[in-house]
Design an enzyme around this catalytic site. Structure first.
Site, mmCIF file in Angstrom:
data_model
loop_
_atom_site.group_PDB
_atom_site.id
_atom_site.type_symbol
_atom_site.label_atom_id
_atom_site.label_comp_id
_atom_site.label_asym_id
_atom_site.label_seq_id
_atom_site.Cartn_x
_atom_site.Cartn_y
_atom_site.Cartn_z
ATOM 1 N N PRO A 2 0.688 -1.147 0.041
ATOM 2 C CA PRO A 2 0.084 -0.058 -0.137
ATOM 3 C C PRO A 2 0.918 1.285 -0.108
ATOM 4 C CG PRO A 2 0.134 -1.056 2.215
ATOM 5 C CD PRO A 2 0.851 -1.899 1.354
ATOM 6 N N ASP A 27 5.727 2.502 2.426
ATOM 7 C CA ASP A 27 4.868 1.253 2.406
ATOM 8 C C ASP A 27 4.160 1.637 3.874
ATOM 9 O OD1 ASP A 27 3.926 -1.231 3.302
ATOM 10 O OD2 ASP A 27 5.714 -2.355 2.811
ATOM 11 N N HIS A 28 2.754 1.591 3.488
ATOM 12 C CA HIS A 28 1.957 1.965 4.854
ATOM 13 C C HIS A 28 1.741 0.865 5.670
ATOM 14 C CE1 HIS A 28 -0.455 4.785 6.972
ATOM 15 N NE2 HIS A 28 -1.211 5.449 5.847
ATOM 16 N N ARG A 29 2.392 -0.398 5.343
ATOM 17 C CA ARG A 29 2.212 -1.425 6.575
ATOM 18 C C ARG A 29 3.354 -1.190 7.467
ATOM 19 N NH1 ARG A 29 3.039 -6.430 2.454
ATOM 20 N NH2 ARG A 29 4.706 -4.897 1.937
#
Length: 436
Positions: free
Chosen positions: A235, A408-410
């Site tokens: 994401p 990377d939004h994770r």
């Protein structure tokens, strides 16, 4: 029985390669460490060394053969005391599994349907060592040389997990083992899934003969697969900041004027150094997402995107935070040159903890970049250009550079990414802080 020499996996993502050149011929004696072949992958050309001793019995794959799958036998090695007669046994075809009787197609279909219903999810693959040494066979896969050394040292081969192809025990495994010792090796990384074909075939929209169809080479196929995977699985979100370059350009000019060697610093060398120091200042950005954990890296291993004729590659400057501007400049130039010659080793472009893509030299002002797995961030650097800026109510002219960070939004939240860019901007706008 002859030992098969397999097409090696020269990197975690390699699925196939081209056998560019043989350095041996049938009948040649080889020893552990001898260079026997050159393999071309999508990124580099590398030499392959023998892991066993013996005599080349048969070359199974000709020079120049493309798309040879990893772990496919490419040659047969005769061990001590083995003759060419043993090659006949090795070449004997394996009998295909018996097909169901023609009188029972409905029953077979029903059984297959029940199996699918009962097992909707595929079972995880067995470890390579277990798959290569099935329990029912009771056979230990080891090279003749490894068996001889194990016998001399009194090492139990059953207690060793091999590091060779398909879990085969080789010389190095036995030499590293002690009697009664069990050695472990990490599980192999899973290969990335193939990129799906486009939902709409563009050929349907154009008259045949109105275009040239250019087949994808291995590098472009790999880029397509990995970038599709990255955009599907990661994401992405983006943060943009403008950095003033006037002080950096002044210091760069002074340093280059005083340089006595061939090293001439570029703006990108300062960007690499600034990114490395910012990663040390905000270490929570220097991570990789690993499913149930984050891997926080000890060093700023920075990949620098290098354009090639039919693709791109990101050679890595390891521990960039420990290197000065001159060292970074020399290493970046040397890596880029070898990248264009396809002479990089896998550990020089695989992994890394962060990447930089700079298109400023092409006049690009602003763009976004796709994250390069297994990393969690990349910055896209635009050109430095004079722009009007407002300071204390007055319009002034300053040299500005736009930098956009893909996260990377994770692993990285917005505030964390902003803290990194704040630190990066501070280093770029006040270069003396990089020299401390």
């Amino acid at each position: 029985m002859p030992t098969p020499i397999l097409m090696p996996a020269l990197s975690p993502t390699m699925e196939e390669g081209t056998l560019a050149k043989w350095h041996v011929k049938e009948g040649d004696e080889v020893h552990s460490g001898d260079v026997i072949a050159e393999i071309e992958t999508d990124k580099a050309t590398m030499e392959v060394e023998a892991v066993d001793e013996g005599r080349i019995g048969k070359l199974l794959v000709a020079e120049g053969t493309e798309n040879v799958p990893v772990n496919q036998p490419i040659a047969l090695l005769l061990g001590e005391g083995e003759t060419a007669e043993a090659l006949k046994e090795a070449a004997a075809p394996v009998a295909p599994p018996p097909s169901p009787p023609p009188s029972a197609p409905k029953e077979a279909a029903a059984v297959e349907s029940k199996i699918r219903t009962a097992s909707p999810a595929p079972r995880p693959a067995e470890p390579a060592a277990q798959a290569a040494r099935p329990a029912e066979a009771g056979r230990i896969f080891a090279s003749p040389l490894a068996r001889r050394i194990a016998k001399e040292k009194g090492v139990d081969l059953a207690a060793i997990e091999g590091s060779g192809p398909r879990g085969r025990i080789v010389k190095a495994d036995v030499e590293a083992a002690k009697p009664g010792m069990v050695t472990r090796r990490p599980a192999p990384l899973a290969a990335a899934p193939g990129a799906p074909a486009p939902a709409i075939d563009p050929r349907a929209f154009y008259e045949k003969g109105s275009y040239d169809e250019i087949a994808l080479d291995s590098m472009r196929r790999t880029i397509a697969r990995r970038l599709t995977q990255a955009m599907q699985e990661i994401p992405h979100f983006y943060l943009t900041v403008d950095c003033q370059l006037d002080e950096l350009l002044r210091i760069r000019k002074d340093l280059n004027a005083k340089s006595e060697g061939d090293v001439k610093l570029s703006v990108n060398d300062f960007v690499i150094r600034a990114a490395a120091l910012a990663l040390m200042k905000v270490p929570d950005v220097n991570v990789s997402f690993a499913g149930n954990a984050l891997l926080r890296h000890h060093h700023a291993d920075i990949g620098i995107a290098v354009a090639l004729e039919h693709g791109l590659i990101t050679p890595i400057i390891r521990a960039a935070e420990t290197k000065g501007l001159a060292e970074i400049s020399a290493e970046a130039r040397e890596l880029a040159e070898r990248a264009r010659e396809k002479k990089l080793k896998p550990d020089e472009f695989e992994g890394g903890s962060f990447s930089i893509s700079n298109l400023g030299m092409f006049g690009i002002k602003h763009f976004t970049a796709v994250i390069n797995p297994p990393q969690a961030a990349i910055i896209a650097v635009g050109r430095g250009e004079e722009r009007p800026v407002v300071r204390n109510g007055k319009v002034e002219v300053a040299t500005m550079m736009t930098v956009t960070m893909s996260c990377d939004h994770r692993a990285i939240d917005g505030a964390l990414g902003a803290r990194f860019l704040e630190a990066f901007k501070a280093f770029v706008e006040y270069p003396p802080s990089m020299l401390l």
